[in-house]
Write a protein that holds these residues in place. Structure first.
Motif, short mmCIF file in Angstrom:
data_model
loop_
_atom_site.label_atom_id
_atom_site.label_comp_id
_atom_site.label_asym_id
_atom_site.label_seq_id
_atom_site.Cartn_x
_atom_site.Cartn_y
_atom_site.Cartn_z
N GLN A 4 -52.94 -16.09 14.22
CA GLN A 4 -52.67 -14.78 14.81
C GLN A 4 -53.72 -13.76 14.37
O GLN A 4 -54.24 -12.98 15.16
CB GLN A 4 -51.31 -14.27 14.34
CG GLN A 4 -50.13 -15.01 14.89
CD GLN A 4 -48.85 -14.37 14.42
OE1 GLN A 4 -48.72 -13.15 14.44
NE2 GLN A 4 -47.90 -15.18 13.99
N ASP A 23 -57.09 -14.45 16.01
CA ASP A 23 -57.07 -14.03 17.41
C ASP A 23 -57.10 -12.50 17.53
O ASP A 23 -57.77 -11.93 18.38
CB ASP A 23 -55.82 -14.56 18.12
CG ASP A 23 -55.88 -16.08 18.26
OD1 ASP A 23 -56.97 -16.65 17.99
OD2 ASP A 23 -54.86 -16.69 18.63
N SER A 62 -60.12 -10.63 19.41
CA SER A 62 -59.94 -9.82 20.62
C SER A 62 -60.40 -8.38 20.38
O SER A 62 -60.92 -7.72 21.29
CB SER A 62 -58.49 -9.86 21.08
OG SER A 62 -57.64 -9.53 20.02
#
Lengths: 610, 317
Positions: free
Chosen positions: B67, B70, B74
């Protein structure tokens, strides 16, 4: 303490009202009466009714209860958590510090309201959420205060001594830390309550804090906004209550800080003075300077807890053109204040009681510096009289290039500014044009003092006041600066100099005449060589004996200390420390006995020493 | 000078990373299942199916480090994801609203400095006399009135009672420059009031502190007139603490925009944030908090670089 009375009393009233809300004869703050919605003030409802017909006064008081309890609970939790982290970090340092204080400070990277909003998103609005996130927000503030105080306490000599004696450090820390930390903590606590109150009401105003129907000031303002056209007063009451409470808290904070830290309340800076130190006299009664400068009966006072304290008492001496007069004495003897009085630059706390300082100016006038207005002295400063200060590093503005003060001095007295390089060369700076473009922090201490001297001599002063010009410098540099000063004297024949110093070895090299000061008085004066060879006052003799010389290993010291100006002995000020004191010395204050043309001593037994 | 800037830039980048990590972690730091927390309404346990759906949607079923990876990846692509409520791209909405908030903050800061600085100097130079007393009391008052109270009362008096200005809203600059300016000026002046009071207080105490320094006495000993001393030897030296304290107030300035944009119905970033918090749209909230915090760090960086302009010692040190 009196200043705390007013805000303290008002805050007590507010807190009392909040605490007593359940027993006060108020209507139920949540009972609706839709028939009387937005009704104005009436006998039953003093502040009117809101959009649901609820009593506004009751809601204000209950709102205080909610707002203040949230603010207080959050501040209390923050104080406990923050202090714990701060003391831990300050005590263990290293990794623990990183994990406690520094980690807490990450919170400060966020704008406080944003972090609160983040937490509210997760937990949903409500008073508990609010207390929790306000506590997180304010804990780092307390951690910082506790951390700083713990560090400071740890390093106190007293604590170090106790530690080396084997007392457990935790006990010392608790015993010394708590009293020390109390004052900043109280201030921090009241600051935090005000800030928490603001944040709580802000969040409630956004509808993200206290949940209706519970009354809160922020919430009341929020709901009154919808009806502000019909009932503007509904908006005004909670606004007043909120702002008033924060104002009282802030006021209390400011006053508290003043009381706890008296340094905060300062006097008017001397810079803003515009009037003469003393009212002017008739021109006829003005004494004329025998040569360049005459100081007569100079008496200065400083404020004390029990009335004014005399710090300079009836000081008299003269300076002839081209003469170097050294004022010598221990610290606290009043020698620096005498020098500053001649410049008209006395600190604002010092007041002139009486005396004259008469200068025969370049224009041939006799001017009493103590009776000139600020504007008139300004024309003399840097022109007829110039000064070199003790600490060259703080006397230069760190933001300006070193050539700038010299150019300023030249221009202020109507001289062209292009002589800067010439003057820097004159005071012996290598590569003067580069030095002029350097910043003070790029120069050494000795070079900075050369710049200060160049500034002082820029306009060929008739009198140069040098206040301990070598004290802040290395010993090797001291000698160079002394050489420079004597060299300047030689080349500028007419310039008189007052050299203030506690260092007799330095004085013997440069002075023509010596004025010895003790406890604010002149105790002896005369030609330097004579005074050093045959002192007439026991204090001078003791000073000379305590001067270190290369060939003598033993160093005499003067027993005791300079008397405090508020506890001067009745008779001779030096009698308690004097090896030659008689009972007469302790009862009768001696005057300055003059003998011959040039010598004087303030001692009843001077003839025996002469 | 360049090494100083590079060092400060590195620290700023580190801070932004710390903030991004913290924003990521907050949801995991709070006890309880995040998805359940977000769906909980007044103590009623949410439907297990929707909790599972939300957990999958937010990627909360992945291992923590995946998590985190990511999340950072992003962010590097300036991808803030989609709104939980209506699935609009968050990045585009932020890009639309950020300039408006920046305009507000910039104007407020400018106004506060233009008012606070000269008045602070005046107060210091007249210490203890009438102008100082009035200014100090006024500053104390202005600091005590919460920013949303000022805004609300301004709307009440200026818009509702006197009808001098519109009650709030926003018009693009291209459409009607004058109306645009008036609509920005109201919230900006509201923020500026408290900020100007803070600037006034710091300036006053900074000037008083500098007036007692040795170099001012040395300047007096050169015979310089008071005006020159204040201009050349007091103001620039006093600017350092003023700038420092301004930096400390940035947080409350940015926080103030949240309240003020709400009061004046100004469609900036902060208004978006309040709406997102109300809807408990977690991706939106984290994205906006992150952007505003990064802005906060950036402004602090700019202020650090201001020191370089003011103080040669920083430049060389």
């Amino acid at each position: 303490m009196q200043k705390l009375l007013m805000p303290g009393l008002l805050l007590t009233v507010i807190v009392a009202a909040a605490l007593l809300a359940p027993v006060l004869p108020l209507p139920d703050p949540v009972r609706q009466d839709v028939g009387a919605r937005l009704a104005g003030p009436s006998l039953a409802h003093w502040a009117g009714q809101d959009e649901y017909g609820r009593d506004v006064l009751a809601r204000l008081v209950w709102g205080a209860r909610v707002s203040l309890s949230v603010a207080f609970a959050a501040s209390f939790l923050a104080a406990i958590a923050g202090m714990f982290l701060g003391v831990l970090g300050g005590y263990f340092r290293g990794l623990v510090e990183l994990a406690t204080v520094r980690a807490a400070e990450v919170v400060l990277c966020f704008p406080p309201l944003l972090l609160a909003l983040l937490v509210v998103t997760l937990l949903g609005p409500g008073a508990d959420t609010l207390i929790f996130c306000l506590a997180i927000l304010f804990a780092p503030g307390f951690a910082r205060v506790a951390y700083a105080e713990t560090l400071a306490t740890r390093n106190l000599d007293y604590v170090t001594a106790q530690t080396s004696l084997g007392t457990p450090t935790v006990r010392i820390l608790m015993r010394t830390l708590l009293p020390n930390i109390a004052a900043p903590l109280i201030v921090q606590f009241s600051l935090t309550i005000a800030a928490a109150l603001l944040l709580e009401s802000g969040l409630s105003f956004l509808g993200l804090g206290v949940v209706p129907p519970a009354p809160s000031w922020g919430l009341m303002i929020r709901s009154a906004r919808a009806t502000m056209e019909q009932a503007p007063l509904l908006l005004v009451w909670p606004c007043l209550a909120l702002s008033g409470t924060v104002l009282i808290l802030n006021l209390l904070c400011d006053r508290l800080r003043d009381v706890l830290d008296p340094r905060g309340s300062r006097a008017r800076p001397g810079f803003l003075r515009t009037l003469a130190a003393l009212p002017s006299k008739r021109a006829t009664s003005m004494p004329t300077a025998s040569g360049l400068l005459s100081v007569r009966g100079l008496t200065l006072e400083a404020p004390g807890p029990h009335g004014p304290i005399p710090v300079v008492r009836g000081v008299e001496f003269d300076v002839a053109p081209g003469e170097t007069v050294a004022i010598v004495g221990e610290s606290g003897s009043g020698k620096t204040l005498t020098g500053l009085a001649i410049m008209g630059l006395l600190p604002p706390a010092i007041s002139v009681v009486s005396g004259e300082i008469v200068l025969s100016s370049r224009s041939g006038q006799q001017l009493d510096i103590l009776r000139l207005r600020e504007r008139e002295i300004r024309a003399l400063r840097g022109g007829d009289i110039a000064m070199v200060f003790q600490d060259p590093s703080s006397s230069l503005n760190p933001l300006h290039r070193t050539g700038s003060p010299i150019a300023e001095s030249l221009r202020a007295h109507g001289n062209p500014g292009h002589r800067v390089t010439e003057l820097l060369r004159r005071v012996g700076l290598p590569d003067p044009s580069r030095a002029a473009r350097a910043y003070p922090h790029e120069l050494s201490g000795g070079q900075r003092q050369r710049v200060m001297i160049a500034t002082a001599i820029a306009n060929h002063p008739r009198l140069l006041v040098a206040d301990e010009p070598t004290t802040a410098l290395d010993v090797t540099v001291q000698a160079q600066i002394l050489d420079l000063l004597s060299d300047l004297k030689r080349s500028d024949q007419g310039m008189g100099m007052i050299f203030v110093s506690h260092n007799l070895a330095v004085v013997s090299e440069i002075a023509d005449r010596v004025v010895v000061m003790y406890a604010g008085q002149v105790v002896e004066q005369g030609p330097a060589a004579e005074v050093f060879a045959h002192p007439h006052h026991p204090y001078t003799a003791a000073l000379i004996a305590s001067t270190p010389e290369d060939d003598i290993d033993r160093l005499a010291t003067i027993a005791g200390a300079v008397p405090q100006p508020w506890a001067l002995p009745q008779g001779c000020s030096f009698a308690p420390r004097c090896g030659h004191a008689t009972p007469g010395c302790e009862s009768q204050a001696p005057e300055l006995f003059r003998h011959g043309e040039r010598r004087a001593a303030r001692c009843l037994r001077w003839r025996e020493f002469a | 000078m360049l090494s100083f800037a590079a060092r400060r830039l590195a620290v700023a980048a580190l801070l932004v990373w710390a903030v991004a990590s913290l924003v990521f972690l907050v949801i995991h730091l709070i006890p309880g299942d995040p998805a359940e927390l977000l769906l909980a309404q007044g103590g009623v346990a949410p439907d297990p199916d929707s909790v599972a759906a939300l957990r999958e949607k937010l990627g909360l079923d992945q291992p923590l480090w995946v998590q985190y990876r990511d999340h950072l990846a992003s962010l590097l692509h300036a991808d803030f994801g989609l709104s939980m409520v209506d699935e609009h791209p968050i990045g585009a909405e932020i890009a639309l609203r950020l300039p408006r908030t920046l305009e507000l903050v910039g104007l407020a800061g400018l106004l506060a400095t233009l008012i606070g600085l000269p008045l602070g100097i005046l107060a210091a130079l007249t210490i203890g006399r009438l102008p100082d007393r009035i200014l100090s009391a006024a500053a104390g008052l202005a600091l005590s009135v919460p920013v949303f109270v000022v805004g609300t009362l301004a709307v009440l008096v200026l818009a509702q009672q006197l009808h001098w200005v519109p009650a709030g809203g926003y018009v693009p600059l291209a459409k009607d420059p004058l109306r645009h300016f008036i609509l920005v000026l109201m919230p900006a002046a509201t923020i500026a009031l408290g900020l100007a009071a803070a600037v006034l207080r710091v300036t006053r105490s900074a000037v008083l502190e500098v007036l007692e320094r040795d170099h001012v006495r040395a300047a007096q000993a050169r015979g310089l007139p008071p005006v020159t001393i204040v201009r050349r030897h007091v103001l620039r030296n006093a600017l350092m603490p003023v700038v420092t304290v301004l930096a400390l107030h940035l947080g409350s300035l940015l926080g103030g925009t949240v309240l003020v944009e709400f009061v004046f119905n100004y469609p900036g970033l902060s208004g978006y944030l309040v709406r997102a918090v109300e809807a408990r749209d977690y991706p939106e909230v984290t994205a906006i908090v992150l952007v505003i915090s990064a802005l906060f760090v950036l402004l602090n960086l700019l202020i650090d670089l201001c020191y370089v302009l003011i103080d040669p010692r920083v430049r060389h040190g």
